[in-house]
Enzyme design. Structure first.
Site, PDB file in Angstrom:
ATOM      1  N   MET A  29       0.847  -1.200   0.000  1.00  0.00           N
ATOM      2  CA  MET A  29       0.000   0.000   0.000  1.00  0.00           C
ATOM      3  C   MET A  29       0.882   1.249   0.000  1.00  0.00           C
ATOM      4  O   MET A  29       0.423   2.344   0.342  1.00  0.00           O
ATOM      5  CB  MET A  29      -0.933   0.001   1.212  1.00  0.00           C
ATOM      6  N   HIS A  36       9.469  -3.481   3.299  1.00  0.00           N
ATOM      7  CA  HIS A  36       9.019  -3.699   1.918  1.00  0.00           C
ATOM      8  C   HIS A  36      10.199  -4.029   1.008  1.00  0.00           C
ATOM      9  O   HIS A  36      10.092  -4.858   0.106  1.00  0.00           O
ATOM     10  CB  HIS A  36       8.333  -2.438   1.369  1.00  0.00           C
ATOM     11  N   LYS A 150       5.217  -9.813   9.666  1.00  0.00           N
ATOM     12  CA  LYS A 150       4.614  -8.969  10.702  1.00  0.00           C
ATOM     13  C   LYS A 150       3.091  -9.123  10.697  1.00  0.00           C
ATOM     14  O   LYS A 150       2.464  -9.196  11.731  1.00  0.00           O
ATOM     15  CB  LYS A 150       4.980  -7.492  10.494  1.00  0.00           C
TER      16      LYS A 150
HETATM   17  O1  PAF Z   1      -0.112  -5.687   3.758  1.00  0.00           O
HETATM   18  C1  PAF Z   1      -0.518  -4.783   2.994  1.00  0.00           C
HETATM   19  O2  PAF Z   1       0.181  -3.806   2.706  1.00  0.00           O
HETATM   20  C2  PAF Z   1      -1.918  -4.878   2.416  1.00  0.00           C
HETATM   21  O3  PAF Z   1      -2.792  -5.477   3.311  1.00  0.00           O
HETATM   22  C3  PAF Z   1      -1.948  -5.597   1.055  1.00  0.00           C
HETATM   23  C4  PAF Z   1      -1.516  -7.050   1.180  1.00  0.00           C
HETATM   24  C5  PAF Z   1      -1.047  -4.884   0.059  1.00  0.00           C
HETATM   25  C6  PAF Z   1      -3.383  -5.593   0.491  1.00  0.00           C
HETATM   26  O4  PAF Z   1      -3.854  -4.303   0.316  1.00  0.00           O
END
Ligand code: PAF
Length: 279
Positions: A29, A36, A150
């Site tokens: 997101m 990430h 997490k």
């Molecule tokens: O973990 C996240 O950032 C969100 O829940 C995801 C998996 C991208 C779905 O919107």
């Protein structure tokens, strides 16, 4: 790095990819942090080409949650993804994902695993997650999809969805990346005030202490949990849950013969912290 800003561009890119390539996928997101980037690195190890998605998914936010405030940092996110060696980024519009609006959209529900923990305190949250992830998997068609440990309940729910709907991708779980003081990295950590940021590591420390105690024995678990909750509450946290459950079905842990984890969620001010520890 290609930036695919529509469903059409995404479909074209996917169709142009040689079938000889293995494709790795990291759905996000945005407001990217080192956690990430660890997903991208894992996806690169596991495949030839890597695609990330950035979409702040309205369906997974409750009416009183932080959808509008959720940090949107697209340009710096794209720089970070490029530096990490990402091949392409899918940045769909809300209209691409929900062409008839949220209320009229087909949804995906995973029963059982979503009844407890975050599923109990955030009704509808996992329906939003599984709906958007099933759509993303449908268009990206990755060989391997990476998620962070997490959000352990999230990834367990997604694994079940992928199995139940026969979606042909492998789900790979990447260990939680932590700040030096132990706080699990999260896009929401930016909401913490300076004072709350200095208190926040107590959350992961407390989960770790519970893990150590539970690893010795499950007997006395009620007392261990009560003491841990009191420690957090006295420090200023509002504890949502602190529970010991088996990871395969999220049932309450009765023995340590099956994989077991400590799951916790607590708020400091307006910031909800989430963390877990595998016993
Ligand atoms: O973990 C996240 O950032 C969100 O829940 C995801 C998996 C991208 C779905 O919107």
């Amino acid at each position: 790095m290609e930036v695919l800003r529509s469903l059409e561009a995404m479909h074209e890119w996917r169709a142009s990819l040689s079938p000889d390539y293995r494709l790795g996928f990291a759905p996000t997101m945005g407001n990217l942090h080192a956690g990430h980037i660890a997903l991208i690195h894992r996806a690169r190890q596991r495949s030839d080409k890597v695609i990330a998605s950035i979409f702040v998914n309205p369906m997974q936010f409750g009416a009183d949650e932080d959808l509008d405030a959720y940090p949107r940092t697209l340009e710096t996110d794209l720089e970070k993804l490029k530096a990490a060696g990402t091949t392409a980024v899918f940045v769909p519009t809300a209209n691409d994902i929900y062409p008839d609006g949220l209320a009229q959209h087909t949804s995906v529900d995973v029963p059982g695993l979503t009844d407890v923990l975050c599923g109990a305190s955030r009704p509808g949250h996992f329906r939003g997650v599984t709906t958007v992830v099933s759509k993303l998997l449908g268009v990206v068609r990755p060989h391997v999809t990476v998620f962070g440990a997490k959000d352990l309940q999230q990834v367990l729910v997604i694994k079940k969805m992928v199995r139940d709907l026969s979606i042909n991708t492998e789900i790979d779980i990447v260990p939680t990346v932590r700040e030096v003081d132990g706080l699990a990295m999260s896009s929401r950590n930016v909401y913490l005030s300076q004072k709350d940021r200095s208190l926040a590591p107590l959350f992961s420390e407390t989960l770790e202490r519970v893990r150590e105690q539970v690893a010795e024995s499950l007997s006395g678990i009620d007392g261990i949990i009560a003491e841990a909750k009191a420690t957090l509450t006295n420090a200023g946290f509002v504890v949502d849950y602190l529970e010991v459950r088996h990871t395969h079905d999220l049932s309450e842990a009765s023995s340590l013969s099956q994989e077991t984890a400590i799951f916790g969620a607590a708020s400091l001010g307006n910031t909800r912290l989430l963390d877990n520890r595998i016993v």
